[in-house]
Motif scaffolding. Structure first.
Motif, PDB file in Angstrom:
ATOM      1  N   ARG A   1      30.804  33.686  60.168  1.00  0.00           N
ATOM      2  CA  ARG A   1      31.101  33.433  58.754  1.00  0.00           C
ATOM      3  C   ARG A   1      30.627  34.601  57.892  1.00  0.00           C
ATOM      4  NH1 ARG A   1      32.523  29.428  55.316  1.00  0.00           N
ATOM      5  NH2 ARG A   1      31.580  29.441  53.242  1.00  0.00           N
ATOM      6  N   GLN A   2      29.443  35.126  58.202  1.00  0.00           N
ATOM      7  CA  GLN A   2      28.923  36.259  57.443  1.00  0.00           C
ATOM      8  C   GLN A   2      29.784  37.498  57.669  1.00  0.00           C
ATOM      9  OE1 GLN A   2      26.333  36.327  55.151  1.00  0.00           O
ATOM     10  NE2 GLN A   2      27.213  38.343  54.758  1.00  0.00           N
ATOM     11  N   HIS A   3      30.244  37.686  58.906  1.00  0.00           N
ATOM     12  CA  HIS A   3      31.111  38.830  59.208  1.00  0.00           C
ATOM     13  C   HIS A   3      32.410  38.742  58.413  1.00  0.00           C
ATOM     14  CE1 HIS A   3      32.891  42.108  61.488  1.00  0.00           C
ATOM     15  NE2 HIS A   3      33.944  41.350  61.721  1.00  0.00           N
ATOM     16  N   LEU A   4      32.994  37.547  58.351  1.00  0.00           N
ATOM     17  CA  LEU A   4      34.230  37.368  57.589  1.00  0.00           C
ATOM     18  C   LEU A   4      33.975  37.585  56.104  1.00  0.00           C
ATOM     19  CD1 LEU A   4      37.185  36.646  57.350  1.00  0.00           C
ATOM     20  CD2 LEU A   4      36.555  34.210  57.429  1.00  0.00           C
ATOM     21  N   ARG A   5      32.845  37.113  55.620  1.00  0.00           N
ATOM     22  CA  ARG A   5      32.494  37.317  54.211  1.00  0.00           C
ATOM     23  C   ARG A   5      32.411  38.812  53.899  1.00  0.00           C
ATOM     24  NH1 ARG A   5      29.611  34.701  49.989  1.00  0.00           N
ATOM     25  NH2 ARG A   5      28.253  36.107  48.829  1.00  0.00           N
ATOM     26  N   ASP A   6      31.790  39.569  54.801  1.00  0.00           N
ATOM     27  CA  ASP A   6      31.689  41.017  54.597  1.00  0.00           C
ATOM     28  C   ASP A   6      33.066  41.673  54.616  1.00  0.00           C
ATOM     29  OD1 ASP A   6      28.948  40.782  54.443  1.00  0.00           O
ATOM     30  OD2 ASP A   6      28.595  41.353  56.538  1.00  0.00           O
ATOM     31  N   GLU A   7      33.949  41.194  55.503  1.00  0.00           N
ATOM     32  CA  GLU A   7      35.319  41.717  55.554  1.00  0.00           C
ATOM     33  C   GLU A   7      36.042  41.457  54.237  1.00  0.00           C
ATOM     34  OE1 GLU A   7      38.074  41.305  58.865  1.00  0.00           O
ATOM     35  OE2 GLU A   7      36.424  40.508  60.060  1.00  0.00           O
ATOM     36  N   ILE A   8      35.865  40.261  53.709  1.00  0.00           N
ATOM     37  CA  ILE A   8      36.518  39.901  52.445  1.00  0.00           C
ATOM     38  C   ILE A   8      36.029  40.809  51.317  1.00  0.00           C
ATOM     39  CG2 ILE A   8      36.713  38.105  50.675  1.00  0.00           C
ATOM     40  CD1 ILE A   8      36.525  36.042  52.996  1.00  0.00           C
ATOM     41  N   LEU A   9      34.726  41.027  51.254  1.00  0.00           N
ATOM     42  CA  LEU A   9      34.173  41.873  50.196  1.00  0.00           C
ATOM     43  C   LEU A   9      34.660  43.313  50.324  1.00  0.00           C
ATOM     44  CD1 LEU A   9      30.496  40.550  49.980  1.00  0.00           C
ATOM     45  CD2 LEU A   9      32.330  40.229  48.308  1.00  0.00           C
ATOM     46  N   ALA A  10      34.732  43.810  51.558  1.00  0.00           N
ATOM     47  CA  ALA A  10      35.213  45.179  51.765  1.00  0.00           C
ATOM     48  C   ALA A  10      36.680  45.305  51.351  1.00  0.00           C
ATOM     49  CB  ALA A  10      35.035  45.577  53.227  1.00  0.00           C
ATOM     50  N   ALA A  11      37.491  44.308  51.710  1.00  0.00           N
ATOM     51  CA  ALA A  11      38.907  44.337  51.338  1.00  0.00           C
ATOM     52  C   ALA A  11      39.074  44.211  49.830  1.00  0.00           C
ATOM     53  CB  ALA A  11      39.653  43.210  52.048  1.00  0.00           C
ATOM     54  N   ALA A  12      38.271  43.358  49.206  1.00  0.00           N
ATOM     55  CA  ALA A  12      38.341  43.199  47.750  1.00  0.00           C
ATOM     56  C   ALA A  12      37.967  44.494  47.051  1.00  0.00           C
ATOM     57  CB  ALA A  12      37.415  42.068  47.304  1.00  0.00           C
ATOM     58  N   GLN A  13      36.945  45.158  47.556  1.00  0.00           N
ATOM     59  CA  GLN A  13      36.528  46.426  46.966  1.00  0.00           C
ATOM     60  C   GLN A  13      37.650  47.451  47.044  1.00  0.00           C
ATOM     61  OE1 GLN A  13      32.684  47.897  48.240  1.00  0.00           O
ATOM     62  NE2 GLN A  13      33.387  50.003  48.092  1.00  0.00           N
TER      63      GLN A  13
ATOM     64  N   LYS B   1      44.616  31.195  52.186  1.00  0.00           N
ATOM     65  CA  LYS B   1      43.951  31.070  50.889  1.00  0.00           C
ATOM     66  C   LYS B   1      42.839  30.019  50.918  1.00  0.00           C
ATOM     67  CE  LYS B   1      46.131  31.223  47.008  1.00  0.00           C
ATOM     68  NZ  LYS B   1      47.115  30.941  45.927  1.00  0.00           N
ATOM     69  N   PRO B   2      43.045  28.857  51.573  1.00  0.00           N
ATOM     70  CA  PRO B   2      41.937  27.896  51.644  1.00  0.00           C
ATOM     71  C   PRO B   2      40.689  28.474  52.307  1.00  0.00           C
ATOM     72  CG  PRO B   2      43.994  26.805  52.191  1.00  0.00           C
ATOM     73  CD  PRO B   2      44.302  28.273  52.104  1.00  0.00           C
ATOM     74  N   THR B   3      40.893  29.301  53.351  1.00  0.00           N
ATOM     75  CA  THR B   3      39.737  29.936  54.000  1.00  0.00           C
ATOM     76  C   THR B   3      39.043  30.883  53.036  1.00  0.00           C
ATOM     77  OG1 THR B   3      40.751  29.787  56.196  1.00  0.00           O
ATOM     78  CG2 THR B   3      38.988  31.400  55.909  1.00  0.00           C
ATOM     79  N   LEU B   4      39.836  31.658  52.293  1.00  0.00           N
ATOM     80  CA  LEU B   4      39.253  32.575  51.307  1.00  0.00           C
ATOM     81  C   LEU B   4      38.461  31.801  50.266  1.00  0.00           C
ATOM     82  CD1 LEU B   4      38.885  35.296  49.916  1.00  0.00           C
ATOM     83  CD2 LEU B   4      41.153  34.994  48.879  1.00  0.00           C
ATOM     84  N   TYR B   5      39.053  30.710  49.768  1.00  0.00           N
ATOM     85  CA  TYR B   5      38.382  29.939  48.721  1.00  0.00           C
ATOM     86  C   TYR B   5      37.150  29.197  49.247  1.00  0.00           C
ATOM     87  CZ  TYR B   5      41.891  30.807  45.139  1.00  0.00           C
ATOM     88  OH  TYR B   5      42.691  31.410  44.198  1.00  0.00           O
TER      89      TYR B   5
END
Length: 202
Positions: free
Chosen positions: A10-22, A46-50
């Motif tokens: 979950r933390q790895h995916l969160r980091d991926e999301i932040l990197a992509a958002a940046q 989208k539900p996973t992102l949210y």
């Protein structure tokens, strides 16, 4: 699957999301980026992102939190201070500028007044902002007490000089001149701070 493995994923995916958002914010701007586009970029629904971030505002706050964690690493080195208070202020300033240079375009969003105000509305983010400010003010007071700061410079002025230089990467982007060198600017800003406020410096 163990709970610790799930948490790491979950933390790895969160980091991926932040990197992509940046990356998307740097390319398209904060207002133009959509959560749908971000989910597609990461390859999730989208539900996973949210489930990680309920709104774009939370993404920005998370980015700012990551940036502040690098500042905490300078503040909380775990060892008794081996450098003077003024030198530690310069270290903190150098790291703050480096964080913003590393983040390039997104850094301009992270420290804009509206983003700071957004962070102040969240207890956790507000605590982090207050903690950084408390460290800066305390180091300025220590430096003043030990005669490291030039006579006649009020502590409140030194604090504001610190923050003005801290924001210097953002100011530079408003100019038509070429972007500053990310390798040399952090040291240059710290140097100007020391030259400007240190006792005995002309």
């Amino acid at each position: 699957m163990t709970s610790s493995l799930r948490e790491r994923r979950r933390q790895h995916l969160r980091d991926e999301i932040l990197a992509a958002a940046q990356a998307l914010i740097a390319e398209r701007g904060y207002a133009a980026m959509s959560m749908e586009e971000l989910a597609a970029q990461v390859g999730i629904s989208k539900p996973t992102l949210y489930s990680h971030f309920s709104a774009k505002e939370e993404l920005v706050i998370a980015m700012a939190t990551q940036a502040m964690e690098r500042l905490f690493a300078v503040v909380d080195d775990g060892d008794p201070p081996r450098r003077s208070a003024l030198e530690r202020l310069a270290d903190l300033l150098r790291t703050g500028v480096q964080v913003q240079m590393d983040r390039q375009v997104t850094a301009m969003h992270l420290w804009m007044p509206e983003i700071v105000q957004m962070m102040k509305s969240r207890d956790e983010s507000l605590t982090q902002l207050c903690r950084i400010d408390a460290v800066v003010v305390d180091l300025v007071r220590q430096a003043h007490l030990h005669g490291e700061i030039a006579a006649g410079l009020d502590e409140s002025v030194v604090v504001r000089i610190f923050y003005a230089l801290f924001m210097s990467p953002n100011v530079a982007r408003l100019s038509l001149v070429n972007s500053p060198d990310p390798e040399t600017m952090p040291d240059a800003v710290a140097h100007f701070f020391l030259r400007g406020v240190a006792a005995g410096k002309a």
